[in-house]
Design a protein around this motif. Structure first.
Motif, PDB file in Angstrom:
ATOM      1  N   ALA A  63      27.999  28.866  63.530  1.00  0.00           N
ATOM      2  CA  ALA A  63      26.356  28.490  62.936  1.00  0.00           C
ATOM      3  C   ALA A  63      27.078  27.516  62.047  1.00  0.00           C
ATOM      4  O   ALA A  63      26.278  26.487  61.694  1.00  0.00           O
ATOM      5  N   SER A  64      27.787  28.440  61.692  1.00  0.00           N
ATOM      6  CA  SER A  64      28.796  27.450  60.408  1.00  0.00           C
ATOM      7  C   SER A  64      29.176  26.000  60.447  1.00  0.00           C
ATOM      8  O   SER A  64      29.049  24.786  59.867  1.00  0.00           O
ATOM      9  N   ASP A  69      29.533  39.176  66.171  1.00  0.00           N
ATOM     10  CA  ASP A  69      28.757  37.949  65.562  1.00  0.00           C
ATOM     11  C   ASP A  69      29.076  37.250  64.358  1.00  0.00           C
ATOM     12  O   ASP A  69      28.417  36.288  64.011  1.00  0.00           O
ATOM     13  N   ILE A  70      30.489  38.047  63.914  1.00  0.00           N
ATOM     14  CA  ILE A  70      31.261  36.959  63.364  1.00  0.00           C
ATOM     15  C   ILE A  70      31.718  35.521  63.834  1.00  0.00           C
ATOM     16  O   ILE A  70      30.987  34.384  63.009  1.00  0.00           O
ATOM     17  N   ARG A  71      31.786  35.492  65.283  1.00  0.00           N
ATOM     18  CA  ARG A  71      31.542  34.378  66.119  1.00  0.00           C
ATOM     19  C   ARG A  71      30.322  33.680  65.906  1.00  0.00           C
ATOM     20  O   ARG A  71      30.689  32.295  65.659  1.00  0.00           O
ATOM     21  N   ARG A  72      29.875  34.558  66.287  1.00  0.00           N
ATOM     22  CA  ARG A  72      28.313  33.527  66.023  1.00  0.00           C
ATOM     23  C   ARG A  72      28.439  33.511  64.822  1.00  0.00           C
ATOM     24  O   ARG A  72      27.602  31.699  64.661  1.00  0.00           O
ATOM     25  N   LYS A  73      28.420  33.796  63.850  1.00  0.00           N
ATOM     26  CA  LYS A  73      28.051  33.163  62.548  1.00  0.00           C
ATOM     27  C   LYS A  73      29.313  32.398  61.826  1.00  0.00           C
ATOM     28  O   LYS A  73      29.142  30.546  61.329  1.00  0.00           O
ATOM     29  N   TYR A  74      30.221  32.221  62.583  1.00  0.00           N
ATOM     30  CA  TYR A  74      31.444  30.868  62.679  1.00  0.00           C
ATOM     31  C   TYR A  74      30.898  29.614  63.269  1.00  0.00           C
ATOM     32  O   TYR A  74      30.266  28.954  62.524  1.00  0.00           O
ATOM     33  N   GLY A  80      36.097  34.926  62.318  1.00  0.00           N
ATOM     34  CA  GLY A  80      35.173  34.395  63.708  1.00  0.00           C
ATOM     35  C   GLY A  80      36.270  33.425  64.270  1.00  0.00           C
ATOM     36  O   GLY A  80      35.000  32.346  65.149  1.00  0.00           O
TER      37      GLY A  80
END
Length: 179
Positions: free
Chosen positions: A174-175, A167-172, A131
């Motif tokens: 958020a992290s 989704d992986i970009r949004r998850k990154y 991400g």
């Protein structure tokens, strides 16, 4: 020698030059960790039997490896590949690279979208989180030999920017808020 990283200037010159700001603005390994970028210094001369590398592979689940040599005499479509590697992109999985010989750069974006250049030398192993927007280039030596590591079978798909809907970009992203 430990990892060297710095904020890049915005000049349009040769991508293989250091592109340091004046004055220099170094980035510490601790700051890179806040972006999810992790680093190890290993002995590349014993990579085939290195117990430290084996332990990292075991701990991280890196079950697949291969080796790529990036040089005009060994990589088909060398110029095209370099151009492709330097396109800003992300992956759905972590990117793990171990420099066995030569030198190269990974560029990553920080929380404010500024480029950070990470100088990679023989013995440097780095993980870029899924991400994160990044790109890769050689330095002025025009040569590196790297081990690519994966969890399971390799996935070579890159998603060029913009890919913010993934989704992986949004998850990154958020992290990053948790840091």
């Amino acid at each position: 020698m430990s990892l060297q990283a710095w904020y890049m200037d915005s000049s349009e010159g040769d991508q293989r030059t250091p592109h340091r700001l004046d004055p220099d603005q170094p980035v510490s390994p601790e700051d890179l960790k806040k972006l999810g970028v992790f680093y190890w210094k290993l002995n590349a001369d014993i990579y085939e039997t290195d117990p430290e590398l084996e332990q990292i592979r075991k701990d991280q689940g890196y079950s697949y490896t291969d080796i790529i040599t990036i040089h005009k005499d060994s990589l088909p479509n060398y110029e095209g590949k370099l151009k492709m590697f330097f396109e800003e992109h992300l992956h759905l999985d972590d990117e793990i690279r171990y420099i066995l010989d030569g030198r190269a750069y990974f560029d990553v974006r920080d929380k404010e979208e500024r480029w950070i250049r990470i100088a990679m030398r023989k013995g440097d192993l780095i993980t870029l989180p899924a991400g994160i927007y990044h790109r890769f280039t050689l330095d002025e030596t025009n040569y590196t030999k790297a081990m690519r590591l994966f969890v399971g079978e390799p996935v070579w798909k890159a998603y060029n920017r913009p890919s913010d809907e993934l989704d992986i970009r949004r998850k990154y992203l958020a992290s990053l808020l948790e840091c």
